[in-house]
Design a protein around this motif. Structure first.
Motif, PDB file in Angstrom:
ATOM      1  N   GLY A   5       0.820  -1.199   0.000  1.00 57.58           N
ATOM      2  CA  GLY A   5       0.000   0.000   0.000  1.00 57.58           C
ATOM      3  C   GLY A   5       0.859   1.257   0.000  1.00 57.58           C
ATOM      4  O   GLY A   5       2.040   1.233   0.368  1.00 57.58           O
ATOM      5  N   VAL A   6       0.266   2.353  -0.399  1.00 61.36           N
ATOM      6  CA  VAL A   6       1.000   3.618  -0.460  1.00 61.36           C
ATOM      7  C   VAL A   6       1.116   4.192   0.952  1.00 61.36           C
ATOM      8  O   VAL A   6       0.137   4.206   1.710  1.00 61.36           O
ATOM      9  CB  VAL A   6       0.295   4.627  -1.383  1.00 61.36           C
ATOM     10  N   ASN A  19       5.456   3.715  -2.334  1.00 61.64           N
ATOM     11  CA  ASN A  19       4.546   2.608  -2.632  1.00 61.64           C
ATOM     12  C   ASN A  19       5.290   1.277  -2.786  1.00 61.64           C
ATOM     13  O   ASN A  19       4.756   0.314  -3.350  1.00 61.64           O
ATOM     14  CB  ASN A  19       3.706   2.902  -3.881  1.00 61.64           C
ATOM     15  N   GLU A  88      -4.314   3.303   1.463  1.00 60.25           N
ATOM     16  CA  GLU A  88      -3.371   2.341   0.889  1.00 60.25           C
ATOM     17  C   GLU A  88      -3.369   2.369  -0.635  1.00 60.25           C
ATOM     18  O   GLU A  88      -2.391   1.950  -1.261  1.00 60.25           O
ATOM     19  CB  GLU A  88      -3.698   0.929   1.382  1.00 60.25           C
ATOM     20  N   GLU A  89      -4.452   2.853  -1.229  1.00 58.20           N
ATOM     21  CA  GLU A  89      -4.540   2.880  -2.692  1.00 58.20           C
ATOM     22  C   GLU A  89      -3.926   4.143  -3.296  1.00 58.20           C
ATOM     23  O   GLU A  89      -3.474   4.127  -4.440  1.00 58.20           O
ATOM     24  CB  GLU A  89      -6.003   2.781  -3.145  1.00 58.20           C
ATOM     25  N   ARG A 120      -1.044   2.920  -5.607  1.00 64.49           N
ATOM     26  CA  ARG A 120      -0.537   1.575  -5.305  1.00 64.49           C
ATOM     27  C   ARG A 120      -0.158   0.864  -6.627  1.00 64.49           C
ATOM     28  O   ARG A 120      -0.911   0.898  -7.609  1.00 64.49           O
ATOM     29  CB  ARG A 120      -1.605   0.757  -4.577  1.00 64.49           C
TER      30      ARG A 120
END
Length: 643
Positions: A5-6, A19, A88-89, A120
C-alpha cells in the motif's frame, strides 16, 4: 501480484511518498521534489544541485503592459502543505501559495496549488497544478510555465524524444566556456574540448529537440548502469496552449527533462498569456505522469523506450484520470463529446464534396478563424478525421467553444460560426460540415504542398563545422544548426529564381527566405523570382495569388508583378512575426495566409515574373518560410454553379 500500500511519511521539512516501488521526497511546505529513489539508486535527481534545483514547477511573469516574451523567473514554492487523500490505494498531497495585495509588484498575482499523486502498484508519480486569479487582482503577463526535472549526469546519458530522435548526449560541463564556443545565440554552442572526444565538433542546442504538441506524449532518459528509464508522459494536450502544431521543448543536455505547458517558443508575444486588472481566471495544468522503468526479462536498454511508449498509451487511454482529488479536474462523466463529419467543397478539384482523411478538428475558445494558434487561457481538444471525414472529440470540459479545423492539402482555416456549449454528459452531433477553402478560379500553377510547413522544400546539408550527428541522413535535417548561412553559400551573388514547369520545389526552392551575408556583420534583403508563362491573358479580369507562410521572424513580404522596383509594391504584409523558427531549427511557426488580387492588366502574354522581396536585414536570423503558393486564373464561367 500483490503490491504494498501507499505510505506517506511526514517529516519536519520533507514528506515522502512510498509505494514500495519508488520513494519520492518533496520539501515541505515548498513542494520541491528533492529526491526520487528507485531500483537501488538512492536519488535519480542531480544530487550535486541544491535541493531547490532538482524537480520543480516554475513560471516566467511580467507586469501588465510589459510587451515581451521574457520576465522574472519564479520557482514556485508553497507556503502551506495539506494531505488531500491518504489511504493504501492513493496518496495526494497539496502545496499551496496564496497571493495578497501586499505582494503587488513583488510576486505574480496567482494562487497556485501544486499537487503530487502516488498510486498503489504504479511505477511513477503524477503532478498537476491549479492556477487561479481573482477578479479584483492586477493584470500581468505569463509567457511560460512548466515542470523541470534535473537528473543525475553520472547516470542518465542517453536521451530519447522519438523513435528516430534519440542519442547519447554530451555532459552539461561540455557547454562551459573553456569547453565550448558560443554561436549565434546563447542556447547553441560548438563543443571544442568536451570531456569525451566523441562529441568534439558537434553543436549542442536544446531547440534541436523540440516537438509539435501533436507528437509530444513521451520523452526522457535512460541510465545504463543499472538500466533504468525516466520518462515524462503527457497523456492529453487539453491544457497546453496553441493547438496541435505548437512546438515545445522536450529534454536536453543537463540531463534535463521538461513538461512544457505554456511558452512563446515558435510563436512570439502573441502566445503570451495576458491578463487585465479585474479579469478572473482558473486553469488546471496537467496531470502529467513521471514513469520509471527497468529491465526485467530483456537485456537491451532501448527496450525501456519501447516500454515507455506502451505506458504512454495506457495513460492516454486512462484519460481523464478518475483518481484526481481536485474538483477543478472533471471526471469523464462530467464532460461531453462532439461528433460530426467534415468535407471539403472545391469545385476546381471536384464537382462532388471531397472526403477528408486526417483533417485536424478541434474545440477551442470562441474567436476568429485560426485564433486557436495563439489561444492560451482556455483548454483545447483536438482529433483527426477518419478517411471519410468523420470525427469524435471526447471528454471535453464544460464550457463554450468554437469548432475549428484545417485540412492538409487545402489552404486556410475552417471555423463553425455556432458556439458549441459543452455540459456534463452531453453528446453533440454537429452533422455534416463543409469547408470551402479560399478559391476564385482554376489553378494555373502552384509551388509546394499546403500542409503548414516548409518541410517539402530544399533543406541543404549543414556546414560541416556545425553538425549534430543525430540529424545526419535524417528525415528532419532542418534541425541542424546554421542552415540559414547556407543560403549565402548557394546564392552568393544573385537570388533564387524559380521557373514554373522547369524547376522542382523539392530541389530548387530553398526552405527559408533569409538574408544574405554581406561582410562580417552586415546582411542584405533578398528578392526571389517566380517565372511563369501565360499563353493568353484576360486583361479585364482579376487573377489571384495566394501565399501561405509557414513562419515569419521580423520579416516583410513584398510582392511585385513584372516590375522589380515598383514602389509601392502591389502587396506587402508589413513587418510580421516573432516566431524565431529559423533560429530554433523548426520547419513552421504561425500559419499566415495572404490572398492577393492581380489585375490582368499587370500580366503579359508570354513570360511573367513575380518578385518576392524580404527587405528586413538587421540580422542573419530574419526571414520567412513559405508553406504553399498558388496562382489562380479568373473565375470560369460556371463558377456560380452549386454543387
Amino acid at each position: 501480484m500483490s503490491f504494498q500500500g501507499v505510505q506517506l511519511n511526514i517529516l519536519d521539512d520533507h514528506v515522502v511518498m512510498d509505494n514500495g516501488i519508488l520513494q519520492v521526497t518533496i520539501s515541505k511546505p515548498g513542494g520541491i521534489v528533492t529526491g526520487v529513489s528507485y531500483q537501488g539508486i538512492d536519488n535519480l535527481l542531480e544530487i550535486r544541485n541544491e535541493e531547490s534545483n532538482r524537480g520543480y514547477w516554475d513560471l516566467v511573469w511580467s507586469e501588465e503592459g510589459a510587451g515581451t516574451t521574457t520576465g522574472t523567473t519564479y520557482v514556485i514554492k508553497g507556503s502551506k502543505f495539506r494531505v488531500m487523500v491518504e489511504n493504501e490505494e492513493q496518496v495526494e498531497i497539496s502545496f499551496t501559495r496564496d497571493w495578497s495585495s501586499s505582494l503587488e509588484g513583488k510576486h505574480v498575482p496567482l494562487n497556485i496549488d501544486k499537487r503530487f499523486v502516488m498510486l498503489r502498484g504504479s511505477s511513477g508519480f503524477y503532478s498537476y497544478a491549479i492556477y487561479e486569479r481573482l477578479k479584483e487582482w492586477p493584470g500581468f503577463n505569463l509567457p511560460q510555465t512548466r515542470i523541470v526535472f534535473k537528473l543525475r549526469k553520472d547516470k542518465f546519458r542517453y536521451m530519447a524524444v522519438a523513435d528516430n530522435r534519440q542519442r547519447r548526449m554530451p555532459l552539461p560541463e561540455d557547454r562551459f566556456p573553456r569547453r565550448s564556443r558560443p554561436l549565434a545565440y546563447p542556447e547553441a554552442v560548438l563543443l571544442v574540448n568536451p570531456v569525451e572526444s566523441e562529441f568534439t565538433g558537434e553543436v549542442d542546442d536544446k531547440y534541436q529537440y523540440s516537438m509539435d504538441n501533436k507528437d509530444l506524449y513521451v520523452h526522457g532518459w535512460i541510465c545504463s548502469n543499472p538500466p533504468v528509464g525516466w520518462w515524462q508522459i503527457t497523456p492529453s494536450n487539453e491544457f497546453r496552449s496553441g493547438g496541435p502544431m505548437k512546438q515545445n521543448l522536450t529534454s536536453h543536455v543537463g540531463p534535463t527533462n521538461l513538461a512544457m505547458f505554456l511558452s512563446a517558443h515558435y510563436v512570439g508575444e502573441e502566445m503570451v498569456l495576458k491578463f487585465e486588472r479585474g479579469e478572473p481566471w482558473k486553469k488546471v495544468f496537467g496531470p502529467v505522469f513521471i514513469y520509471l522503468n527497468n529491465l526485467i526479462d530483456n537485456n537491451d536498454p532501448l527496450w525501456l523506450w519501447e516500454d515507455a511508449k506502451q505506458q504512454m498509451m495506457t495513460e492516454v487511454q486512462s484519460w481523464p484520470y478518475n483518481f484526481i482529488a481536485s474538483e477543478d479536474f472533471p471526471k469523464s462523466e462530467q464532460r461531453g463529446c462532439v461528433s460530426g463529419r467534415l468535407q471539403v467543397s472545391d469545385r476546381y478539384v471536384s464537382n462532388e464534396y471531397i472526403s477528408v482523411n486526417g483533417a485536424y478538428v478541434g474545440l477551442a475558445a470562441p474567436g476568429d478563424i485560426g485564433s486557436w494558434q495563439t489561444e492560451s487561457k482556455g483548454y483545447q481538444f483536438w482529433t483527426r478525421t477518419d478517411e471519410h471525414g468523420y470525427f469524435l472529440i471526447e471528454d471535453v470540459r464544460a464550457g463554450d467553444y468554437n469548432l475549428y479545423a484545417w485540412v492538409p492539402g487545402f489552404i486556410g482555416d475552417y471555423r463553425n460560426n455556432a458556439t458549441v456549449t459543452i455540459t456534463s454528459g452531453c453528446d453533440i452531433d454537429m452533422g455534416e460540415l463543409v469547408y470551402e477553402p479560399p478559391r476564385d478560379g482554376p489553378t494555373l500553377w502552384e509551388i509546394g504542398i499546403p500542409d503548414r510547413t516548409a518541410a517539402e522544400f530544399y533543406v541543404p546539408d549543414p556546414d560541416p563545422k556545425y553538425i549534430n550527428k543525430l540529424y545526419v541522413n535524417h528525415p528532419e535535417k532542418f534541425r541542424q544548426y546554421g542552415l540559414w548561412e547556407r543560403y549565402s553559400d548557394l546564392y552568393p551573388n544573385g537570388d533564387l529564381v524559380y521557373t514554373v514547369g522547369v524547376s522542382d520545389y523539392r530541389t530548387d526552392w530553398f526552405f527559408a527566405q533569409v538574408t544574405r551575408k554581406k561582410g562580417d556583420d552586415k546582411h542584405e534583403g533578398t528578392t526571389w523570382q517566380i517565372k511563369f508563362n501565360l499563353a493568353d491573358v484576360n486583361r479585364t479580369e482579376t487573377y489571384k495569388l495566394r501565399v501561405a507562410l509557414a513562419t515569419a521572424y521580423v520579416a516583410e513580404l513584398q510582392v511585385r508583378i513584372n516590375v522589380p522596383n515598383e514602389n509601392p509594391p502591389l502587396f506587402t504584409t508589413g513587418v510580421i512575426g516573432h516566431d524565431n523558427t529559423i533560429t530554433r531549427h523548426g520547419i513552421h511557426g504561425l500559419y499566415r495566409l495572404y490572398n492577393i488580387d492581380v489585375k490582368g492588366a499587370l500580366l503579359m502574354e508570354g513570360e511573367n515574373i513575380i518578385f518576392l522581396t524580404q527587405p528586413m536585414c538587421s540580422s542573419a536570423l530574419q526571414g520567412l518560410m513559405y508553406d504553399y503558393i498558388r496562382f489562380e486564373a479568373p473565375p470560369s464561367n460556371d463558377s456560380t454553379k452549386k454543387i
